[in-house]
Scaffold this motif. Structure first.
Motif, mmCIF file in Angstrom:
data_model
loop_
_atom_site.group_PDB
_atom_site.id
_atom_site.type_symbol
_atom_site.label_atom_id
_atom_site.label_comp_id
_atom_site.label_asym_id
_atom_site.label_seq_id
_atom_site.Cartn_x
_atom_site.Cartn_y
_atom_site.Cartn_z
ATOM 1 N N ARG A 136 -7.468 2.041 13.958
ATOM 2 C CA ARG A 136 -7.970 2.580 12.676
ATOM 3 C C ARG A 136 -7.624 4.062 12.594
ATOM 4 O O ARG A 136 -8.041 4.854 13.435
ATOM 5 C CB ARG A 136 -9.475 2.399 12.589
ATOM 6 C CG ARG A 136 -10.074 2.847 11.278
ATOM 7 C CD ARG A 136 -11.558 2.487 11.251
ATOM 8 N NE ARG A 136 -12.164 2.745 9.974
ATOM 9 C CZ ARG A 136 -12.938 3.794 9.715
ATOM 10 N NH1 ARG A 136 -13.203 4.681 10.651
ATOM 11 N NH2 ARG A 136 -13.452 3.962 8.517
ATOM 12 N N GLU A 137 -6.843 4.419 11.576
ATOM 13 C CA GLU A 137 -6.497 5.820 11.308
ATOM 14 C C GLU A 137 -6.806 6.105 9.846
ATOM 15 O O GLU A 137 -6.437 5.319 8.974
ATOM 16 C CB GLU A 137 -5.011 6.072 11.551
ATOM 17 C CG GLU A 137 -4.572 5.869 12.987
ATOM 18 C CD GLU A 137 -3.072 6.034 13.120
ATOM 19 O OE1 GLU A 137 -2.648 7.075 13.651
ATOM 20 O OE2 GLU A 137 -2.347 5.113 12.673
ATOM 21 N N HIS A 197 0.093 0.492 -1.448
ATOM 22 C CA HIS A 197 -0.897 -0.185 -0.614
ATOM 23 C C HIS A 197 -0.363 -1.581 -0.300
ATOM 24 O O HIS A 197 0.046 -2.307 -1.208
ATOM 25 C CB HIS A 197 -2.235 -0.297 -1.355
ATOM 26 C CG HIS A 197 -2.768 1.031 -1.777
ATOM 27 N ND1 HIS A 197 -3.500 1.832 -0.943
ATOM 28 C CD2 HIS A 197 -2.647 1.713 -2.947
ATOM 29 C CE1 HIS A 197 -3.825 2.943 -1.563
ATOM 30 N NE2 HIS A 197 -3.316 2.897 -2.794
ATOM 31 N N TYR A 219 -3.259 -3.228 7.298
ATOM 32 C CA TYR A 219 -3.237 -2.686 5.935
ATOM 33 C C TYR A 219 -2.928 -1.202 6.043
ATOM 34 O O TYR A 219 -3.462 -0.512 6.916
ATOM 35 C CB TYR A 219 -4.606 -2.842 5.259
ATOM 36 C CG TYR A 219 -4.951 -4.254 4.861
ATOM 37 C CD1 TYR A 219 -4.803 -4.684 3.546
ATOM 38 C CD2 TYR A 219 -5.434 -5.159 5.798
ATOM 39 C CE1 TYR A 219 -5.136 -5.976 3.177
ATOM 40 C CE2 TYR A 219 -5.762 -6.455 5.435
ATOM 41 C CZ TYR A 219 -5.613 -6.851 4.121
ATOM 42 O OH TYR A 219 -5.932 -8.141 3.751
ATOM 43 N N ASP A 220 -2.071 -0.702 5.157
ATOM 44 C CA ASP A 220 -1.819 0.736 5.106
ATOM 45 C C ASP A 220 -1.259 1.091 3.737
ATOM 46 O O ASP A 220 -0.994 0.225 2.917
ATOM 47 C CB ASP A 220 -0.889 1.186 6.246
ATOM 48 C CG ASP A 220 0.511 0.617 6.144
ATOM 49 O OD1 ASP A 220 1.277 1.086 5.274
ATOM 50 O OD2 ASP A 220 0.851 -0.278 6.942
ATOM 51 N N ASN A 221 -1.116 2.392 3.526
ATOM 52 C CA ASN A 221 -0.545 2.846 2.259
ATOM 53 C C ASN A 221 0.673 3.731 2.493
ATOM 54 O O ASN A 221 0.978 4.615 1.703
ATOM 55 C CB ASN A 221 -1.589 3.548 1.391
ATOM 56 C CG ASN A 221 -2.129 4.821 2.009
ATOM 57 O OD1 ASN A 221 -2.009 5.045 3.216
ATOM 58 N ND2 ASN A 221 -2.744 5.665 1.198
ATOM 59 N N ALA A 222 1.382 3.463 3.571
ATOM 60 C CA ALA A 222 2.635 4.173 3.840
ATOM 61 C C ALA A 222 3.688 3.734 2.825
ATOM 62 O O ALA A 222 3.547 2.699 2.174
ATOM 63 C CB ALA A 222 3.106 3.877 5.258
ATOM 64 N N ARG A 263 -4.648 8.701 3.154
ATOM 65 C CA ARG A 263 -3.787 7.788 3.933
ATOM 66 C C ARG A 263 -4.669 6.980 4.866
ATOM 67 O O ARG A 263 -5.723 7.444 5.289
ATOM 68 C CB ARG A 263 -2.780 8.566 4.794
ATOM 69 C CG ARG A 263 -1.675 9.207 4.018
ATOM 70 C CD ARG A 263 -0.588 9.718 4.937
ATOM 71 N NE ARG A 263 -1.031 10.876 5.718
ATOM 72 C CZ ARG A 263 -0.481 11.272 6.847
ATOM 73 N NH1 ARG A 263 0.512 10.585 7.395
ATOM 74 N NH2 ARG A 263 -0.926 12.337 7.468
ATOM 75 N N TYR A 264 -4.192 5.777 5.185
ATOM 76 C CA TYR A 264 -4.947 4.942 6.110
ATOM 77 C C TYR A 264 -4.024 3.939 6.773
ATOM 78 O O TYR A 264 -2.935 3.624 6.279
ATOM 79 C CB TYR A 264 -6.090 4.203 5.391
ATOM 80 C CG TYR A 264 -5.606 3.255 4.318
ATOM 81 C CD1 TYR A 264 -5.278 1.935 4.623
ATOM 82 C CD2 TYR A 264 -5.467 3.680 3.001
ATOM 83 C CE1 TYR A 264 -4.821 1.079 3.646
ATOM 84 C CE2 TYR A 264 -5.014 2.823 2.019
ATOM 85 C CZ TYR A 264 -4.689 1.521 2.355
ATOM 86 O OH TYR A 264 -4.234 0.677 1.386
ATOM 87 N N ASN A 265 -4.483 3.449 7.910
ATOM 88 C CA ASN A 265 -3.814 2.401 8.662
ATOM 89 C C ASN A 265 -4.881 1.679 9.467
ATOM 90 O O ASN A 265 -5.549 2.296 10.292
ATOM 91 C CB ASN A 265 -2.758 2.998 9.596
ATOM 92 C CG ASN A 265 -2.184 1.968 10.547
ATOM 93 O OD1 ASN A 265 -1.903 0.849 10.165
ATOM 94 N ND2 ASN A 265 -2.041 2.358 11.802
#
Length: 98
Positions: A24-25, A64, A57-60, A36-38
């Motif tokens: 979890r980032e 999304h 799941y991420d938004n790189a 941002r998340y991962n």
């Protein structure tokens, strides 16, 4: 606006409980909004490609999206909390699959 990494956690899962790790980032802006998340379940014993990412799941890359055994699909974004709920449902369903 500067962003900062709010969470950077890695939880190792014991072999008797399924093996792998949860990652979890989360980065936030100056107002505390997630920018941002991962979130990912990584298990090289189940899936070797995509750095072992089974579900994530991420938004790189500007959108999304969800990773599931190497397949990537766009997901609707309501909130980061909703993304975490979607991930938890996926992870729980996979955990209970024989």
């Amino acid at each position: 606006m500067a962003e900062r990494k709010l969470h950077d956690a890695r939880y190792v899962i014991a072999k008797r409980r399924g093996n792998g790790e949860l990652r979890r980032e989360v980065w936030v802006d100056e107002r505390g909004w997630v920018t941002r998340y991962n979130v990912a379940y990584i298990n090289h014993n189940i899936y070797q490609r995509d750095n072992g990412r089974v579900i994530g799941y991420d938004n790189a890359h500007g959108y999304h999206h969800r990773h599931y055994f190497g397949n990537v699909e766009a997901v609707g974004f309501v909130s980061f909390e909703d993304i975490e709920d979607q991930f938890a449902r996926d992870w729980t369903a996979l955990r209970h699959t024989p």
